[in-house]
Scaffold this motif. Structure first.
Motif, PDB file in Angstrom:
ATOM      1  N   THR A 125     -15.342  -9.548  -6.611  1.00 40.88           N
ATOM      2  CA  THR A 125     -15.362  -8.490  -5.602  1.00 40.88           C
ATOM      3  C   THR A 125     -14.500  -7.295  -5.986  1.00 40.88           C
ATOM      4  N   GLY A 160     -19.833 -16.468  -1.204  1.00 40.18           N
ATOM      5  CA  GLY A 160     -18.932 -15.345  -1.082  1.00 40.18           C
ATOM      6  C   GLY A 160     -17.814 -15.409  -0.069  1.00 40.18           C
ATOM      7  N   ASP A 198     -24.433  -8.145  -4.705  1.00 37.94           N
ATOM      8  CA  ASP A 198     -23.573  -9.328  -4.809  1.00 37.94           C
ATOM      9  C   ASP A 198     -24.422 -10.593  -4.700  1.00 37.94           C
ATOM     10  N   GLU A 199     -24.015 -11.603  -5.406  1.00 37.91           N
ATOM     11  CA  GLU A 199     -24.648 -12.923  -5.333  1.00 37.91           C
ATOM     12  C   GLU A 199     -26.149 -12.844  -5.513  1.00 37.91           C
TER      13      GLU A 199
END
Ligand code: ADP
Ligand code: MG
Length: 777
Positions: A316, A631, A417-418
């Motif tokens: 992150t 996350g 993200d992810e």
């Protein structure tokens, strides 16, 4: 005269009607037909002697029909046949076997393939349930003997599927058609797909030889090598397939480099901005990755980079730093998360990181916006306005939402993200305004797959890896237990809570046993599914109903077939749900503790409030579904309990476990299982206890599930290969990648102009048509 592009209708034995059927299976030309390869082989040169067989093994057997009969039991008709070899016999059984009645004659020679079971009481007697079979009879031409016996025989997936005419397009039919086809093709070489020098360097046979040998292996070919697709002929075809895949990707990458992107600068202001938000010393891996990202961002062509790092490796902050670079350059950055909860969390932590600082370039605070689906319309509209005006510099939200419905003033960087939760990322051009430069794209994933595989799956991305965890982490203690011992687990949670630590308890469903099962990898326990030996005919067994088969059938058999339809014998075990257990625990075993409930059906506000309260320690125990899988970052949480762990996939459990062990305190992961655990689930649970290494777990997951399932349909865009298997053939993939890269940039001088042109032409015509590799992105 036939050539590779000839329509299959002109192939001997096919004709227009069958050609139409074949077209449904994407077999249109002679070339398509030649690339329909056998999926296993039978050694009919050295047929197995029944006396050498072991109970439980898969075997092919040749014998003579001694007798056959259709038994009409109360439940279903069963076709039984006895096949003999000297004094030894195999009894075969087909449930719902009426269609076989009258098919076999005593004295006929048949070939059987299936799992052998030896009779304990009568040595030399065997049983096979639903074997695949072929009647080995003369067709008068004499050719039959050549194709069907005294050789290694290829077995094909039937091209007919389960349709009525399917029986016609059997393995045996294909064998004949292909045999004749090879005869007709003769020895004139096929147009080559690979330069001669490349083939000879890696000792690969010519295209014609490879195809011929894969279909009709010469006597003496080792059976294990054949079954494993490891013969030189197989390897050549696999290499060819992977080479073109990699060449296509290479080309795509090159095209992207030709587009114009934004050349961000890293002035003193930018550096100052980065410094003032960094809450800790970055790890070496974080520094390295950020340096690679910055390197890309400064280039005038668009960045396409994948940041791969195991759970908790600190992706992150790297992303936020990249966002700051874009923002300090006067652009907007979008951070997209797969779930609202994760988006919300990113929003909260971005606010925390950025709230007390001012932008060195503008002297003003940063504008941050959250955009998720469950915001009410007014707030959505308001937020969209801020984004359009450029007031929101960092926009955080769910993927679908940002991608589809938002206009940016000047979008410079997209962070995903992810990524493993999404399909492939070809749609970013949607977000680009006509005439504007391509935004940079940074994709983050925790799926730790091998480098070459990652570069292939994510096609045109460059790769950075966070292979180091932030300092001070202690290994997570992982234990398995049965839910019979839940009391002890609750007691443990109470004890940890007394120290001020927090816990997660995760359930497979939101509500009620039959409610939806969000993202559950194994909604049906594979233990309940029939054993399928990857053989097409056996798939038919799926339709067999019935728990107790018939009075006539011995108990062991009844048990076996019953597994093909679990519901009848075992009621589906009730899955505990987050909602029900939240109520039960709150008022029972965990009363006195502050419990929270989190799942995908809460509104955005509710989710945000629960997350906020958990983060600020107003909640001790968060009862949840897999919505927290990716996350979620609350370093003070030290206990992760997963109920019905047998239902979760390895990657999922690994992600869930990654929610704890994020601080310095000792953390625990407790895998609780229900009453029935399949052997496959046992393997997953064992692996979880044994290792915490995401890379190792991913490898195992790949091996257990196979690439198709591992990457799932979400990974659309991944071609379905004819021969290659990305996991099995990893070494060849590596080789193909190297050769393709070299070929694309500076072809080996030993290749002739004609060979090089042929490769490009093939890529254009053939692979483009099949995979559309070149246009996307
Ligand atoms: P992931 O890679 O799983 O997304 P996160 O970015 O959520 O990991 O980081 C995991 C935790 O580690 C967070 O609490 C984060 O603040 C912390 N962290 C990240 N980098 C460092 C570092 N260099 N030193 C100490 N803690 C760090
Ligand atoms: Mg993360």
């Amino acid at each position: 005269m036939l050539d590779l592009n000839t329509h299959v209708q002109f192939v001997k034995g096919i004709g227009p009607r069958l050609a139409e059927k074949l077209a449904e299976r994407r077999i249109v030309t002679v070339e398509d037909l030649l690339y329909h390869l056998p999926f296993r082989y039978e050694d009919r040169l050295h047929p197995r002697d029944l006396s050498t067989l072991q109970s439980g093994e898969m075997a092919s057997v040749i014998g003579e029909v001694r007798g056959a009969a259709l038994l009409r039991t109360r439940r279903m008709p069963i076709f039984e046949m006895t096949v003999g070899q000297g004094t030894n016999t195999v009894k075969c059984m087909w449930f719902h076997g009426s269609y076989l009645n009258g098919k076999f004659m005593p004295g006929q020679s048949v070939s059987l393939y299936g799992k052998i079971e030896a009779s304990r009481s009568r040595p030399g007697n065997f049983k096979m349930i639903q074997p695949q079979f072929e009647i080995l009879e003369e067709d008068g031409s004499g050719k039959f003997l050549q194709i069907e016996t005294g050789r290694i025989v290829p077995v094909y997936e039937s091209l007919g599927g389960t349709t009525p005419w399917g029986a016609k397009l059997s393995s045996r039919w294909l064998r004949r058609v292909l045999w004749d086809l090879f005869e007709e093709l003769g020895n004139a070489p096929l147009p080559e797909t690979l330069p001669a020098d490349l083939c000879s360097r890696w000792q690969m046979p010519s295209r014609l030889d490879a195809l011929r040998q894969v279909h009709f292996p010469p006597a003496g070919t080792a059976m294990p090598a054949l079954q494993a697709a490891a013969t030189p002929a197989h390897q050549r075809l696999i290499f060819e397939e992977l080479f073109y895949l990699e060449l296509g990707l290479e080309l795509k990458r090159r095209r992207l480099r030709e587009k114009s992107g934004i050349a961000f600068t890293t002035s003193d202001n930018v550096r100052a901005a980065l410094k003032q938000v960094l809450p800790f010393h970055p790890t070496t891996a974080q520094k390295q990755s950020l340096a690679e990202i910055v390197g890309d961002m400064r280039q005038p062509m668009p960045m396409r980079r994948l940041l791969q790092g195991d759970v908790g490796s600190g992706k992150t902050i790297v992303a936020i730093e990249a966002a700051l670079i874009a923002i300090e350059n006067g652009y907007q950055a979008a951070l997209m998360a797969p779930t609202e909860i994760l988006a919300t969390q990113h929003y909260l932590s971005a606010r925390r990181l950025l709230s007390n600082v001012r932008s060195p370039s503008t002297g003003k605070p940063y504008g941050i916006a959250l955009l998720t689906g469950s915001l009410d319309d007014d707030r959505k509209r308001h937020t969209r306005g801020r984004i359009l005006r450029g007031d929101a510099q960092l926009v955080i939200g769910t993927h679908a939402l940002i991608e589809e419905k938002v206009d940016f003033a000047s979008l410079g960087l997209i962070i995903v993200d992810e990524q493993h939760r999404f399909g492939v990322l070809q749609r970013f051009k949607l977000m680009k305004k006509p005439g504007a430069a391509e935004p940079d794209v940074l994709v983050m994933t925790a799926t730790p797959i091998p480098r070459t595989l990652a570069l292939t799956l994510y096609g045109d991305l460059d790769l950075s890896i966070l292979d180091e965890l932030p300092p001070g982490r202690t290994p997570i203690i992982t234990r398995r237990t049965s839910d019979q011992r839940a009391e002890e687990v609750w007691e443990f949670i109470r004890k940890q809570a007394a120290f001020g630590d927090q816990a997660y308890i995760v359930y497979p469903v939101i509500e009620g046993p039959n409610s939806d099962q969000p993202e559950l990898d194994f909604p049906d326990d594979p233990a309940e599914q029939p054993e399928v030996e990857s053989a097409p005919i056996q798939r038919a067994t799926k339709s067999i109903g019935g728990k107790s088969v018939a009075k006539k059938v011995p108990a062991t058999t009844a048990k076996k077939t019953s597994s093909s339809k679990p519901d009848a014998l075992f009621p589906k075990p009730n899955l505990k749900s987050a909602t029900a257990m939240y109520d039960e625990l709150r008022t029972g075993a965990l009363s006195g503790l502050r419990l929270g409930l989190l799942h995908g059906r809460l509104s955005s506000d509710e989710k945000e409030s629960v997350m906020r309260r958990f983060q600020s320690k107003e909640i001790d125990v968060l009862v949840s579904t897999t919505v927290i899988e990716v996350g979620v970052d609350v370093p003070n949480a030290t206990v992760m309990v997963i109920e019905h762990a047998e239902r979760f996939g390895l990657a999922q459990m690994h992600q869930l476990r990654g929610r704890v062990g994020r601080g310095a305190a000792k953390s625990y992961c407790i895998l609780m299982t229900g009453p029935r655990v399949s052997p496959q689930a046992e393997q997953r649970l064992d692996a979880m206890v044994r290792t915490q290494n995401g890379f190792e777990l991913a490898e195992l997951d790949l091996a257990l599930r196979g690439p198709g399932e591992f990457f799932g349909t979400r990974q659309a865009g991944l071609p379905d290969f004819r021969v290659a298997n990305l996991v099995r053939d990893r070494k060849l993939l590596e080789l193909a990648k190297q050769e393709a890269a070299r070929f694309a940039y500076e072809p080996n001088p030993a290749y002739t102009r004609g060979e090089i042109d042929a490769v490009w032409a093939r890529l254009r015509d053939h692979w483009q048509r099949r995979y559309g590799l070149l246009e996307a992105g």
